[in-house]
Design an enzyme around this catalytic site. Structure first.
Site, PDB file in Angstrom:
ATOM      1  CB  CYS A 143      -0.836  -0.016   1.144  1.00  4.99           C
ATOM      2  SG  CYS A 143      -2.055   1.445   1.086  1.00  4.99           S
ATOM      3  CB  CYS A 175      -4.815   2.613  -5.576  1.00  4.22           C
ATOM      4  SG  CYS A 175      -3.730   0.833  -5.422  1.00  4.22           S
TER       5      CYS A 175
END
EC number: 5.1.1.7
Length: 300
Positions: free
Chosen positions: A76, A224
């Site tokens: 992430c 993202c």
């Protein structure tokens, strides 16, 4: 009864992040706790970045990444920037090395407050992504949405940034596609045995890409980081852009550079919202009464 753990609610370009301080603890955040926190409007998140003691020599911390559905993620990028901001405020340091399920990441906070994360080397072999069947050329694979003779989307590029990504290239506004409709179907498509992050990408110039992403285990997201990296390297592979681009996600711009040493650098901001404590077993939480920013007294 275990003591509560400290956390900071943060975001990376609108990607909602909880940075949880699990250092010095033997317990872990349970899926039940994650789901409870995700269901609360104040603590709703895309990912939890759980900071643990280091497991490997030469690293500062091990980071466990938990999606809002309680599953674990490998990478992430936006969450990593939040971790760096929190730890930089706490320690006064600017450079960090973390271990995640995706491998070793290095990250640096700059004087202007932006944070660069070395996301590592992309992988393109079908077995590394992974895909359920062999594709010799992953710049485009056979996958489409809609009728065979008039597909809405087709022939995505696929890549791994430590997690699987499919990038559908389009020639008009990314907001004109119903990503919320087909994102979950494609995430769970049989071609992706570990599920996948699904993105729509529109190259608006040789230096810019517009991107929307359905994030595996989290759903529609404002940002993202790993998807931005996957889109950038896939754009180079398909001769759409140069090796340094600005990827515009709903939350704002990310600067992505695919360096000559094959490493992908992502640069962007992180933002602190509030702090509190929570029970890693149940997800019960409370907001800090003082609620100072981490620059005042340290973060997670």
């Amino acid at each position: 009864m275990a003591t509560k753990a400290a956390f900071a609610k943060m975001n990376g370009l609108g990607n909602q992040i909880i940075v949880a301080d699990m250092r010095g603890r033997a317990d872990r955040i349970t899926p039940e706790a994650a789901i409870r926190l995700a269901g609360d409007s104040e603590t709703a998140f895309d990912q939890i970045m759980a900071i643990h003691d280091p497991r490997t020599a030469g690293t500062d911390n091990y980071i466990a990444i938990i999606n809002c559905d309680g599953t674990e993620a490998q990478a992430c990028g936006n969450g990593t920037r939040c971790v760096v901001q929190a730890l930089a405020a706490e320690t006064g340091r600017q450079a960090f090395t973390f271990e995640t399920r995706a491998g070793i990441l290095t990250a640096t906070e700059h004087e202007d407050g932006l944070i660069s994360v070395d996301m590592g080397k992309p992988r393109f072999d079908w077995q590394d992504i992974p895909l359920a069947e062999e594709f010799r050329d992953t710049r485009m694979i056979e996958l489409q949405v809609g009728p065979i003779d008039a597909p809405v989307l087709h022939s995505p590029s696929v890549a791994s940034m430590g997690n699987p990504h499919a990038i559908f290239w389009v020639d008009r506004d990314v907001w004109s596609y119903e990503l919320e409709k087909f994102g979950p179907l494609l995430e769970h498509h049989p071609i992706f045995p570990e599920r996948a992050n699904i993105s729509i990408a529109h190259v608006t110039s040789p230096e810019t890409i517009d991107l929307r992403t359905w994030e595996r285990g989290a759903g529609l997201t404002r940002a993202c980081g790993s998807a931005a990296c996957a889109a950038a390297v896939s754009a180079v592979r398909t001769r759409r852009t140069g090796r340094t681009v600005t990827v515009n996600v709903p939350g704002g711009p990310l600067r992505i550079e695919w360096r000559d040493d094959d490493h992908v650098m992502m640069t962007g901001p992180a933002e602190w919202e509030f702090s509190g404590t929570f029970d890693p077993a149940t997800g019960e939480w409370s907001r800090d009464a003082q609620n100072d920013k981490p620059t005042d007294r340290g973060a997670a």
